[in-house]
Motif scaffolding. Structure first.
Motif, PDB file in Angstrom:
ATOM      1  N   ILE A   1       0.860  -1.175   0.000  1.00 17.37           N
ATOM      2  CA  ILE A   1       0.000   0.000   0.000  1.00 17.37           C
ATOM      3  C   ILE A   1       0.900   1.231   0.000  1.00 17.37           C
ATOM      4  O   ILE A   1       1.937   1.246   0.671  1.00 17.37           O
ATOM      5  CB  ILE A   1      -0.896   0.006   1.265  1.00 17.37           C
ATOM      6  N   LYS A   2       0.511   2.261  -0.726  1.00 20.53           N
ATOM      7  CA  LYS A   2       1.236   3.532  -0.673  1.00 20.53           C
ATOM      8  C   LYS A   2       0.436   4.489   0.192  1.00 20.53           C
ATOM      9  O   LYS A   2      -0.759   4.669   0.000  1.00 20.53           O
ATOM     10  CB  LYS A   2       1.417   4.126  -2.065  1.00 20.53           C
ATOM     11  N   GLU A   3       1.113   5.083   1.164  1.00 25.38           N
ATOM     12  CA  GLU A   3       0.495   6.081   2.031  1.00 25.38           C
ATOM     13  C   GLU A   3       1.009   7.460   1.638  1.00 25.38           C
ATOM     14  O   GLU A   3       2.216   7.670   1.517  1.00 25.38           O
ATOM     15  CB  GLU A   3       0.854   5.819   3.499  1.00 25.38           C
ATOM     16  N   THR A   4       0.091   8.383   1.443  1.00 25.45           N
ATOM     17  CA  THR A   4       0.450   9.785   1.243  1.00 25.45           C
ATOM     18  C   THR A   4      -0.141  10.550   2.412  1.00 25.45           C
ATOM     19  O   THR A   4      -1.364  10.566   2.604  1.00 25.45           O
ATOM     20  CB  THR A   4      -0.113  10.317  -0.096  1.00 25.45           C
ATOM     21  N   LEU A   5       0.717  11.160   3.222  1.00 29.10           N
ATOM     22  CA  LEU A   5       0.305  11.891   4.411  1.00 29.10           C
ATOM     23  C   LEU A   5       0.486  13.381   4.154  1.00 29.10           C
ATOM     24  O   LEU A   5       1.560  13.806   3.708  1.00 29.10           O
ATOM     25  CB  LEU A   5       1.135  11.448   5.619  1.00 29.10           C
ATOM     26  N   THR A   6      -0.552  14.162   4.430  1.00 28.96           N
ATOM     27  CA  THR A   6      -0.518  15.608   4.203  1.00 28.96           C
ATOM     28  C   THR A   6      -0.810  16.326   5.510  1.00 28.96           C
ATOM     29  O   THR A   6      -1.778  15.981   6.210  1.00 28.96           O
ATOM     30  CB  THR A   6      -1.578  16.003   3.145  1.00 28.96           C
ATOM     31  N   ALA A   7      -0.003  17.326   5.827  1.00 26.51           N
ATOM     32  CA  ALA A   7      -0.231  18.144   7.021  1.00 26.51           C
ATOM     33  C   ALA A   7      -1.371  19.121   6.728  1.00 26.51           C
ATOM     34  O   ALA A   7      -1.283  19.923   5.801  1.00 26.51           O
ATOM     35  CB  ALA A   7       1.033  18.893   7.406  1.00 26.51           C
ATOM     36  N   LYS A   8      -2.435  19.049   7.534  1.00 25.84           N
ATOM     37  CA  LYS A   8      -3.579  19.958   7.372  1.00 25.84           C
ATOM     38  C   LYS A   8      -3.321  21.291   8.074  1.00 25.84           C
ATOM     39  O   LYS A   8      -4.009  22.264   7.817  1.00 25.84           O
ATOM     40  CB  LYS A   8      -4.852  19.335   7.946  1.00 25.84           C
ATOM     41  N   GLU A   9      -2.338  21.282   8.977  1.00 26.38           N
ATOM     42  CA  GLU A   9      -1.953  22.470   9.733  1.00 26.38           C
ATOM     43  C   GLU A   9      -0.532  22.258  10.226  1.00 26.38           C
ATOM     44  O   GLU A   9      -0.008  21.156  10.151  1.00 26.38           O
ATOM     45  CB  GLU A   9      -2.907  22.686  10.907  1.00 26.38           C
ATOM     46  N   ASP A  10       0.106  23.307  10.708  1.00 25.65           N
ATOM     47  CA  ASP A  10       1.435  23.164  11.293  1.00 25.65           C
ATOM     48  C   ASP A  10       1.323  22.300  12.553  1.00 25.65           C
ATOM     49  O   ASP A  10       0.348  22.414  13.306  1.00 25.65           O
ATOM     50  CB  ASP A  10       2.009  24.524  11.704  1.00 25.65           C
ATOM     51  N   TYR A  11       2.336  21.448  12.792  1.00 26.85           N
ATOM     52  CA  TYR A  11       2.375  20.700  14.041  1.00 26.85           C
ATOM     53  C   TYR A  11       3.819  20.387  14.411  1.00 26.85           C
ATOM     54  O   TYR A  11       4.697  20.344  13.566  1.00 26.85           O
ATOM     55  CB  TYR A  11       1.509  19.434  14.004  1.00 26.85           C
ATOM     56  N   VAL A  12       4.028  20.219  15.725  1.00 30.14           N
ATOM     57  CA  VAL A  12       5.366  20.034  16.270  1.00 30.14           C
ATOM     58  C   VAL A  12       5.662  18.542  16.412  1.00 30.14           C
ATOM     59  O   VAL A  12       4.832  17.769  16.891  1.00 30.14           O
ATOM     60  CB  VAL A  12       5.490  20.723  17.649  1.00 30.14           C
ATOM     61  N   VAL A  13       6.863  18.149  15.969  1.00 32.04           N
ATOM     62  CA  VAL A  13       7.381  16.799  16.161  1.00 32.04           C
ATOM     63  C   VAL A  13       8.755  16.946  16.803  1.00 32.04           C
ATOM     64  O   VAL A  13       9.347  18.021  16.749  1.00 32.04           O
ATOM     65  CB  VAL A  13       7.495  16.025  14.822  1.00 32.04           C
ATOM     66  N   PRO A  14       9.267  15.879  17.427  1.00 30.12           N
ATOM     67  CA  PRO A  14      10.620  15.989  17.971  1.00 30.12           C
ATOM     68  C   PRO A  14      11.594  16.434  16.872  1.00 30.12           C
ATOM     69  O   PRO A  14      11.634  15.851  15.792  1.00 30.12           O
ATOM     70  CB  PRO A  14      10.926  14.566  18.447  1.00 30.12           C
ATOM     71  N   GLY A  15      12.287  17.501  17.129  1.00 32.41           N
ATOM     72  CA  GLY A  15      13.281  17.993  16.172  1.00 32.41           C
ATOM     73  C   GLY A  15      12.782  19.063  15.215  1.00 32.41           C
ATOM     74  O   GLY A  15      13.520  19.503  14.339  1.00 32.41           O
ATOM     75  N   GLY A  16      11.508  19.490  15.347  1.00 34.96           N
ATOM     76  CA  GLY A  16      11.069  20.547  14.445  1.00 34.96           C
ATOM     77  C   GLY A  16       9.571  20.703  14.318  1.00 34.96           C
ATOM     78  O   GLY A  16       8.801  20.155  15.102  1.00 34.96           O
ATOM     79  N   VAL A  17       9.201  21.460  13.304  1.00 34.63           N
ATOM     80  CA  VAL A  17       7.799  21.746  13.017  1.00 34.63           C
ATOM     81  C   VAL A  17       7.497  21.270  11.599  1.00 34.63           C
ATOM     82  O   VAL A  17       8.258  21.545  10.675  1.00 34.63           O
ATOM     83  CB  VAL A  17       7.515  23.266  13.131  1.00 34.63           C
ATOM     84  N   VAL A  18       6.399  20.566  11.467  1.00 31.71           N
ATOM     85  CA  VAL A  18       5.928  20.163  10.143  1.00 31.71           C
ATOM     86  C   VAL A  18       4.950  21.247   9.701  1.00 31.71           C
ATOM     87  O   VAL A  18       4.001  21.562  10.413  1.00 31.71           O
ATOM     88  CB  VAL A  18       5.241  18.781  10.170  1.00 31.71           C
ATOM     89  N   LYS A  19       5.194  21.830   8.545  1.00 31.43           N
ATOM     90  CA  LYS A  19       4.384  22.936   8.047  1.00 31.43           C
ATOM     91  C   LYS A  19       3.149  22.439   7.298  1.00 31.43           C
ATOM     92  O   LYS A  19       3.192  21.406   6.617  1.00 31.43           O
ATOM     93  CB  LYS A  19       5.206  23.828   7.111  1.00 31.43           C
ATOM     94  N   LYS A  20       2.073  23.202   7.413  1.00 29.48           N
ATOM     95  CA  LYS A  20       0.848  22.918   6.685  1.00 29.48           C
ATOM     96  C   LYS A  20       1.173  22.730   5.203  1.00 29.48           C
ATOM     97  O   LYS A  20       1.952  23.473   4.629  1.00 29.48           O
ATOM     98  CB  LYS A  20      -0.139  24.070   6.862  1.00 29.48           C
ATOM     99  N   GLY A  21       0.582  21.699   4.622  1.00 28.25           N
ATOM    100  CA  GLY A  21       0.795  21.419   3.207  1.00 28.25           C
ATOM    101  C   GLY A  21       1.935  20.457   2.921  1.00 28.25           C
ATOM    102  O   GLY A  21       2.075  19.976   1.800  1.00 28.25           O
ATOM    103  N   THR A  22       2.760  20.184   3.933  1.00 26.39           N
ATOM    104  CA  THR A  22       3.851  19.228   3.749  1.00 26.39           C
ATOM    105  C   THR A  22       3.260  17.862   3.418  1.00 26.39           C
ATOM    106  O   THR A  22       2.311  17.414   4.051  1.00 26.39           O
ATOM    107  CB  THR A  22       4.719  19.135   5.019  1.00 26.39           C
ATOM    108  N   VAL A  23       3.834  17.208   2.425  1.00 30.73           N
ATOM    109  CA  VAL A  23       3.377  15.885   2.006  1.00 30.73           C
ATOM    110  C   VAL A  23       4.548  14.925   2.115  1.00 30.73           C
ATOM    111  O   VAL A  23       5.659  15.252   1.705  1.00 30.73           O
ATOM    112  CB  VAL A  23       2.863  15.911   0.543  1.00 30.73           C
ATOM    113  N   ASN A  24       4.305  13.764   2.690  1.00 33.01           N
ATOM    114  CA  ASN A  24       5.325  12.717   2.649  1.00 33.01           C
ATOM    115  C   ASN A  24       4.677  11.401   2.278  1.00 33.01           C
ATOM    116  O   ASN A  24       3.471  11.227   2.394  1.00 33.01           O
ATOM    117  CB  ASN A  24       6.157  12.638   3.938  1.00 33.01           C
ATOM    118  N   SER A  25       5.521  10.507   1.808  1.00 35.33           N
ATOM    119  CA  SER A  25       5.035   9.214   1.323  1.00 35.33           C
ATOM    120  C   SER A  25       5.694   8.083   2.089  1.00 35.33           C
ATOM    121  O   SER A  25       6.841   8.194   2.510  1.00 35.33           O
ATOM    122  CB  SER A  25       5.361   9.055  -0.164  1.00 35.33           C
TER     123      SER A  25
END
Length: 157
Positions: free
Chosen positions: A104-128
């Protein structure tokens, strides 16, 4: 002539049954997508067998449906709620009548900014990610017994 007709009916039935098995497994993954996007980790975890193992993309090893549900519930507010996922079925191979694995391929999109260890994931960021899920049918019900999630990094140029 009857023998040819019977052979055609048997082959057609076999193809339909195989497609139905594929659809049952696809529906499990489709439900997980819906559950993630509703932030319902209890329902999301119901796809797993009681003794399932999930290795997440960070390499964390979670054993048992209860631990999987607990771990996802712990990170729901920080790291799941601000995201949405799309799960795309790639393929499946049946190892027997009661065992199969799927990719299965997962595409994850940030709907808003959020904090993770080591930084901030910005709204709109997409990872697979790619997911390998092993399914087993127990008591006529398919469950995920093992799931491995692998982060896809940018390809070198």
């Amino acid at each position: 002539m009857k023998a040819i007709y019977l052979l055609i009916v048997m082959l057609s039935t076999t193809i339909v049954l195989a497609q139905n098995k594929d659809e049952v497994l696809k529906k499990i993954i489709q439900q997980q997508e819906l559950d993630w996007n509703k932030n319902d980790m209890k329902s999301f975890s119901q796809a797993f067998s009681e003794d399932a193992v999930l290795i997440n993309f960070l390499g964390m090893y979670w054993k048992g449906k209860e631990e999987i549900m607990t771990q996802f519930s712990h990170i729901n507010e920080c790291c799941i709620k601000p995201t949405s996922i799309k799960l795309e079925w790639i393929d499946v191979k049946f190892l027997s009548e009661n065992a199969a694995y799927a990719h299965i391929k997962e595409t994850l999109t940030a709907k808003e900014d959020y904090v993770v260890p080591g930084g901030v994931v910005k709204k709109g960021t997409v990872n697979s990610k790619f997911i390998t899920a092993v399914f087993e049918k127990q008591n006529a019900i398919w469950k995920i017994t093992t799931m491995q999630v692998t982060q896809v990094n940018a390809q070198p140029r």
